[in-house]
Scaffold this active site. Structure first.
Site, PDB file in Angstrom:
ATOM      1  N   ARG A   6       3.728 104.106  12.749  1.00 49.46           N
ATOM      2  CA  ARG A   6       4.817 104.516  13.628  1.00 49.46           C
ATOM      3  C   ARG A   6       4.287 105.633  14.514  1.00 49.46           C
ATOM      4  O   ARG A   6       3.441 106.432  14.101  1.00 49.46           O
ATOM      5  CB  ARG A   6       6.019 105.010  12.830  1.00 49.46           C
ATOM      6  CG  ARG A   6       6.653 103.966  11.924  1.00 49.46           C
ATOM      7  CD  ARG A   6       7.828 104.555  11.158  1.00 49.46           C
ATOM      8  NE  ARG A   6       8.487 103.552  10.322  1.00 49.46           N
ATOM      9  CZ  ARG A   6       8.168 103.299   9.062  1.00 49.46           C
ATOM     10  NH1 ARG A   6       7.194 104.011   8.476  1.00 49.46           N
ATOM     11  NH2 ARG A   6       8.794 102.376   8.365  1.00 49.46           N
TER      12      ARG A   6
ATOM     13  N   LYS B  12       8.670 106.975   6.245  1.00 48.73           N
ATOM     14  CA  LYS B  12      10.105 107.192   6.095  1.00 48.73           C
ATOM     15  C   LYS B  12      10.470 107.343   4.628  1.00 48.73           C
ATOM     16  O   LYS B  12       9.934 106.654   3.768  1.00 48.73           O
ATOM     17  CB  LYS B  12      10.878 106.017   6.704  1.00 48.73           C
ATOM     18  CG  LYS B  12      10.900 106.000   8.225  1.00 48.73           C
ATOM     19  CD  LYS B  12      11.788 104.893   8.728  1.00 48.73           C
ATOM     20  CE  LYS B  12      11.892 104.912  10.251  1.00 48.73           C
ATOM     21  NZ  LYS B  12      12.768 103.826  10.759  1.00 48.73           N
TER      22      LYS B  12
ATOM     23  N   HIS C 144       5.363 101.494  20.373  1.00 47.70           N
ATOM     24  CA  HIS C 144       5.973 100.545  19.444  1.00 47.70           C
ATOM     25  C   HIS C 144       5.464  99.127  19.690  1.00 47.70           C
ATOM     26  O   HIS C 144       5.344  98.328  18.750  1.00 47.70           O
ATOM     27  CB  HIS C 144       7.487 100.603  19.562  1.00 47.70           C
ATOM     28  CG  HIS C 144       8.201 100.194  18.304  1.00 47.70           C
ATOM     29  ND1 HIS C 144       7.973 100.802  17.084  1.00 47.70           N
ATOM     30  CD2 HIS C 144       9.112  99.213  18.069  1.00 47.70           C
ATOM     31  CE1 HIS C 144       8.723 100.230  16.158  1.00 47.70           C
ATOM     32  NE2 HIS C 144       9.414  99.261  16.724  1.00 47.70           N
TER      33      HIS C 144
ATOM     34  N   ARG D 254       2.311  98.723  17.860  1.00 46.19           N
ATOM     35  CA  ARG D 254       2.606  98.517  16.426  1.00 46.19           C
ATOM     36  C   ARG D 254       2.999  97.061  16.187  1.00 46.19           C
ATOM     37  O   ARG D 254       2.568  96.438  15.213  1.00 46.19           O
ATOM     38  CB  ARG D 254       3.719  99.471  15.998  1.00 46.19           C
ATOM     39  CG  ARG D 254       4.233  99.300  14.560  1.00 46.19           C
ATOM     40  CD  ARG D 254       5.130 100.487  14.231  1.00 46.19           C
ATOM     41  NE  ARG D 254       6.109 100.212  13.179  1.00 46.19           N
ATOM     42  CZ  ARG D 254       5.886 100.412  11.882  1.00 46.19           C
ATOM     43  NH1 ARG D 254       4.703 100.827  11.474  1.00 46.19           N
ATOM     44  NH2 ARG D 254       6.842 100.174  10.993  1.00 46.19           N
TER      45      ARG D 254
ATOM     46  N   HIS E 173       7.637  99.071   5.716  1.00 48.09           N
ATOM     47  CA  HIS E 173       9.023  98.599   5.661  1.00 48.09           C
ATOM     48  C   HIS E 173       9.505  98.570   4.220  1.00 48.09           C
ATOM     49  O   HIS E 173       8.855  97.974   3.358  1.00 48.09           O
ATOM     50  CB  HIS E 173       9.143  97.192   6.255  1.00 48.09           C
ATOM     51  CG  HIS E 173       8.962  97.146   7.729  1.00 48.09           C
ATOM     52  ND1 HIS E 173       8.664  95.980   8.416  1.00 48.09           N
ATOM     53  CD2 HIS E 173       9.047  98.123   8.670  1.00 48.09           C
ATOM     54  CE1 HIS E 173       8.568  96.242   9.701  1.00 48.09           C
ATOM     55  NE2 HIS E 173       8.804  97.531   9.883  1.00 48.09           N
TER      56      HIS E 173
ATOM     57  N   TYR F 290       8.929  89.168  12.516  1.00 47.45           N
ATOM     58  CA  TYR F 290       7.630  88.723  13.012  1.00 47.45           C
ATOM     59  C   TYR F 290       7.315  87.275  12.647  1.00 47.45           C
ATOM     60  O   TYR F 290       6.285  86.757  13.069  1.00 47.45           O
ATOM     61  CB  TYR F 290       6.519  89.611  12.439  1.00 47.45           C
ATOM     62  CG  TYR F 290       6.586  91.034  12.928  1.00 47.45           C
ATOM     63  CD1 TYR F 290       6.142  91.373  14.202  1.00 47.45           C
ATOM     64  CD2 TYR F 290       7.097  92.045  12.127  1.00 47.45           C
ATOM     65  CE1 TYR F 290       6.207  92.668  14.660  1.00 47.45           C
ATOM     66  CE2 TYR F 290       7.163  93.348  12.578  1.00 47.45           C
ATOM     67  CZ  TYR F 290       6.723  93.654  13.851  1.00 47.45           C
ATOM     68  OH  TYR F 290       6.791  94.945  14.298  1.00 47.45           O
TER      69      TYR F 290
END
Length: 328
Positions: free
Chosen positions: A166, A190, A257, A260, A283, A292
């Site tokens: 990220r 995260k 992004h 990424r 994730h 994806y």
């Protein structure tokens, strides 16, 4: 009819106009807004009238049926959601003013908007972006300020495409990352979750070159005069647009992004497992990564075409697209 069985005030035949008058008087709605609401309400009220239904007596199933009727007419989910918002306001008005006994829109869910596919650069486009960044470093010559700026951009690009970080994780990398002898970095993402991300030889070399141009010791790999002490996401995104233009790419198609996304999509195209890509991207839920799966379609078709035993008999096998709604 109102809740007590009486007619609407003043014998009004257009409850929609009462609602619009309220929006204009109490909320100061602009003329364009009122005109849009008028069109939406006319369509909805016309639908109810065809079924002989008074708007004050409409039920949730009838509202759902109206919303469902919009798709065959060519309205996108976003347009249907906007129309439902107008209808909700209308029925809440009728209920609040005592013209109807219930609000039929309360249990009605908004249409689900399809997730857009992420913008993705091709492998050739990423190669061109990186090659142009390398050429800039080589062309800097004895201009130390230009060489330092070029080396930083090349380092950012190599790291981002090699790791799929990220942008917030990338710009906040510690300076110690450049000293690692491992072929991976440990990144805290995260929710404080740690994960391993791969490092290519080119990314490691770019880090060493970049650090050689740093003039002072510090905590950050990409120090900057900012409140955080490191490069900001906004500054990197701005500089990336410049790098994209230099490489002959459309700047509206390039962002941190997007790179990424390219990292993830190119891995999948070359045979990576979706679960592995989920881990690399950080994730928490596989459903986030499943956006994806559109890139897997042609690869899966090719695998069945080349490997399925029925093809030895010349049979034709059709493989449907991978759906992001299916569990993995």
């Amino acid at each position: 009819m109102s809740a007590d069985g009486s007619a609407l005030p003043g014998g009004a035949e257009d409850p929609g106009q009462l609602f619009l008058d309220m929006l204009a008087a109490e909320r100061g709605a602009a003329a364009n807004t009122l005109a849009a609401y008028r069109r939406d309400l006319d369509d909805y009220l016309g639908y109810l009238a065809q079924g002989g239904i008074d708007p004050e007596e409409a039920q949730a199933d009838q509202v759902r049926a109206y919303i469902a009727s919009l798709e065959p007419r060519g309205l996108k989910a976003s347009s249907a959601a906007r129309r439902l918002s107008c209808i909700r306001g209308f029925h809440r008005f009728l209920y609040a003013e005592g013209y109807s006994e219930t609000d039929p829109t309360a249990p009605v869910a908004a249409p689900r908007r399809a997730k857009g596919l992420p913008k993705v650069l091709s492998v050739a486009e990423v190669d061109r972006l990186l090659a142009t960044a390398r050429e800039r470093v080589e062309a800097a010559g004895d201009d130390r300020a230009e060489a330092r700026s070029a080396a930083r951009m090349l380092c950012l690009l190599e790291l981002l495409y090699a790791t799929g970080l990220r942008v917030s994780e990338l710009v906040a990398l510690p300076r110690s990352a450049a000293a690692t002898r491992e072929r991976y970095l440990v990144v805290k993402g995260k929710g404080g979750r740690e994960r391993l991300v791969p490092l290519t030889d080119l990314a490691r070399e770019a880090m060493r070159t970049h650090v050689a141009y740093l003039t002072a010791e510090g905590a950050w790999l990409f120090p900057a005069e900012s409140e955080s002490g490191h490069l900001t996401r906004q500054a990197f995104a701005r500089d990336l647009k410049t790098a994209a233009a230099a490489a002959g790419l459309r700047t509206d198609r390039v962002s941190p992004h997007v790179l990424r996304h390219a990292f993830a999509s190119h891995l999948l195209q070359n045979g990576a497992d979706l679960r592995i890509v989920q881990e690399l991207l950080g994730h928490a839920d596989i459903s986030t990564t499943q956006i994806y799966t559109h890139v897997l379609d042609e690869r899966l078709k090719g695998m069945v075409r080349d490997l399925h035993p029925l093809n030895d008999r010349g049979d034709q096998i059709e493989v449907s697209s991978v759906s992001s709604d299916e569990p993995y």
